[in-house]
Motif scaffolding. Structure first.
Motif, PDB file in Angstrom:
ATOM      1  N   LEU A 188      24.446   4.186  71.191  1.00 25.85           N
ATOM      2  CA  LEU A 188      23.285   4.867  71.761  1.00 25.85           C
ATOM      3  C   LEU A 188      22.018   4.329  71.105  1.00 25.85           C
ATOM      4  N   VAL A 189      20.972   4.137  71.923  1.00 21.51           N
ATOM      5  CA  VAL A 189      19.658   3.751  71.422  1.00 21.51           C
ATOM      6  C   VAL A 189      18.699   4.871  71.796  1.00 21.51           C
ATOM      7  N   ILE A 190      18.019   5.418  70.790  1.00 24.41           N
ATOM      8  CA  ILE A 190      17.100   6.536  71.006  1.00 24.41           C
ATOM      9  C   ILE A 190      15.700   6.113  70.565  1.00 24.41           C
ATOM     10  N   MET A 191      14.713   6.424  71.413  1.00 24.67           N
ATOM     11  CA  MET A 191      13.331   6.155  71.033  1.00 24.67           C
ATOM     12  C   MET A 191      12.786   7.368  70.286  1.00 24.67           C
ATOM     13  N   PHE A 192      12.060   7.101  69.207  1.00 25.48           N
ATOM     14  CA  PHE A 192      11.313   8.168  68.551  1.00 25.48           C
ATOM     15  C   PHE A 192       9.866   7.716  68.460  1.00 25.48           C
ATOM     16  N   GLU A 193       8.938   8.676  68.480  1.00 33.04           N
ATOM     17  CA  GLU A 193       7.530   8.323  68.578  1.00 33.04           C
ATOM     18  C   GLU A 193       6.743   8.579  67.301  1.00 33.04           C
ATOM     19  N   GLU A 194       7.383   9.117  66.285  1.00 29.68           N
ATOM     20  CA  GLU A 194       6.709   9.351  65.020  1.00 29.68           C
ATOM     21  C   GLU A 194       6.697   8.059  64.205  1.00 29.68           C
ATOM     22  N   GLN A 195       5.976   8.074  63.087  1.00 33.16           N
ATOM     23  CA  GLN A 195       5.933   6.886  62.236  1.00 33.16           C
ATOM     24  C   GLN A 195       7.238   6.662  61.491  1.00 33.16           C
ATOM     25  N   THR A 196       8.032   7.703  61.317  1.00 33.45           N
ATOM     26  CA  THR A 196       9.340   7.559  60.684  1.00 33.45           C
ATOM     27  C   THR A 196      10.364   8.284  61.544  1.00 33.45           C
ATOM     28  N   PRO A 197      11.647   7.986  61.367  1.00 35.74           N
ATOM     29  CA  PRO A 197      12.682   8.675  62.143  1.00 35.74           C
ATOM     30  C   PRO A 197      13.122  10.007  61.522  1.00 35.74           C
ATOM     31  N   GLU A 198      12.324  10.572  60.626  1.00 33.40           N
ATOM     32  CA  GLU A 198      12.698  11.805  59.919  1.00 33.40           C
ATOM     33  C   GLU A 198      13.138  12.916  60.882  1.00 33.40           C
ATOM     34  N   ASN A 199      12.334  13.196  61.921  1.00 35.09           N
ATOM     35  CA  ASN A 199      12.686  14.272  62.860  1.00 35.09           C
ATOM     36  C   ASN A 199      13.971  13.958  63.619  1.00 35.09           C
ATOM     37  N   LEU A 200      14.132  12.718  64.024  1.00 30.34           N
ATOM     38  CA  LEU A 200      15.355  12.306  64.721  1.00 30.34           C
ATOM     39  C   LEU A 200      16.571  12.489  63.813  1.00 30.34           C
ATOM     40  N   ILE A 201      16.455  12.056  62.567  1.00 35.99           N
ATOM     41  CA  ILE A 201      17.568  12.184  61.617  1.00 35.99           C
ATOM     42  C   ILE A 201      17.879  13.650  61.356  1.00 35.99           C
ATOM     43  N   ASN A 202      16.849  14.493  61.277  1.00 36.96           N
ATOM     44  CA  ASN A 202      17.078  15.928  61.077  1.00 36.96           C
ATOM     45  C   ASN A 202      17.830  16.555  62.247  1.00 36.96           C
ATOM     46  N   LYS A 203      17.658  16.016  63.452  1.00 40.08           N
ATOM     47  CA  LYS A 203      18.373  16.522  64.631  1.00 40.08           C
ATOM     48  C   LYS A 203      19.789  15.974  64.717  1.00 40.08           C
ATOM     49  N   VAL A 204      19.943  14.681  64.455  1.00 44.29           N
ATOM     50  CA  VAL A 204      21.241  14.022  64.599  1.00 44.29           C
ATOM     51  C   VAL A 204      22.139  14.290  63.390  1.00 44.29           C
ATOM     52  N   VAL A 205      21.575  14.354  62.200  1.00 42.09           N
ATOM     53  CA  VAL A 205      22.278  14.520  60.923  1.00 42.09           C
ATOM     54  C   VAL A 205      23.487  13.570  60.841  1.00 42.09           C
ATOM     55  N   PRO A 206      23.205  12.284  60.689  1.00 38.40           N
ATOM     56  CA  PRO A 206      24.305  11.309  60.636  1.00 38.40           C
ATOM     57  C   PRO A 206      25.105  11.443  59.340  1.00 38.40           C
ATOM     58  N   ASN A 207      26.364  11.044  59.407  1.00 40.47           N
ATOM     59  CA  ASN A 207      27.170  11.036  58.181  1.00 40.47           C
ATOM     60  C   ASN A 207      26.885   9.782  57.356  1.00 40.47           C
ATOM     61  N   VAL A 208      26.350   8.741  57.995  1.00 40.32           N
ATOM     62  CA  VAL A 208      25.921   7.531  57.287  1.00 40.32           C
ATOM     63  C   VAL A 208      24.578   7.118  57.882  1.00 40.32           C
ATOM     64  N   LEU A 209      23.593   6.907  56.999  1.00 37.20           N
ATOM     65  CA  LEU A 209      22.276   6.437  57.393  1.00 37.20           C
ATOM     66  C   LEU A 209      22.087   5.058  56.780  1.00 37.20           C
ATOM     67  N   VAL A 210      21.749   4.081  57.614  1.00 37.07           N
ATOM     68  CA  VAL A 210      21.615   2.699  57.153  1.00 37.07           C
ATOM     69  C   VAL A 210      20.211   2.209  57.472  1.00 37.07           C
ATOM     70  N   LYS A 211      19.590   1.539  56.479  1.00 35.61           N
ATOM     71  CA  LYS A 211      18.232   1.018  56.632  1.00 35.61           C
ATOM     72  C   LYS A 211      18.153  -0.347  55.969  1.00 35.61           C
ATOM     73  N   GLY A 212      17.239  -1.180  56.444  1.00 33.11           N
ATOM     74  CA  GLY A 212      17.016  -2.473  55.815  1.00 33.11           C
ATOM     75  C   GLY A 212      16.731  -2.326  54.335  1.00 33.11           C
ATOM     76  N   GLY A 213      17.159  -3.297  53.553  1.00 32.57           N
ATOM     77  CA  GLY A 213      17.137  -3.215  52.103  1.00 32.57           C
ATOM     78  C   GLY A 213      15.793  -3.313  51.426  1.00 32.57           C
TER      79      GLY A 213
END
Length: 131
Positions: free
Chosen positions: A65-90
């Motif tokens: 799934l690809v989800i668009m978010f419009e904030e400067q960070t995905p904080e709100n999206l992550i708070n809704k989805v609550v993933p068991n693993v969060l991965v970000k560039g190093g």
């Protein structure tokens, strides 16, 4: 618009789906946005509009799934989805990654990925502009 398929992005997505073998539950959700890219990299970025990027990303076998978010960070999206693993560039300290506290508080894990030198979209743009 030129729909570029960026090798570096695809390698990072592959690494994301393989980051926690045996623990990853098999759903890879990508949060994608435009505004912070413009702020960080300039008004000519991102190169492709969201719909084109989402279509290319969705075509990858590992992406569910690809989800668009419009904030400067995905904080709100992550708070809704609550993933068991969060991965970000190093290029971030783990504790500074948007959503870190939500994921950790809910028993999840946060991982960073290494970048692949020479495969950034900025690098591709420089090469194209030299021609």
């Amino acid at each position: 618009q030129i729909p570029l398929r960026l090798v570096g992005s695809e390698m990072c997505i592959r690494d994301s789906s393989n980051t926690m073998p045996g623990e990853f539950l098999g759903r890879l959700v990508l949060g994608v946005e435009d505004e912070s890219v413009k702020i960080l990299k300039g008004q000519n970025r991102p190169i492709n509009k969201f719909e084109d990027r989402a279509m290319l990303l969705s075509a990858l076998r590992s992406v569910d799934l690809v989800i668009m978010f419009e904030e400067q960070t995905p904080e709100n999206l992550i708070n809704k989805v609550v993933p068991n693993v969060l991965v970000k560039g190093g290029d971030y300290d783990i504790e500074d990654i948007a959503g870190y506290h939500t994921v950790i508080k809910n028993g999840g894990k946060v991982k960073t990925l290494d970048f692949y030198k020479g495969y950034s979209s900025t690098n591709y743009i420089k090469k194209i502009n030299k021609r």
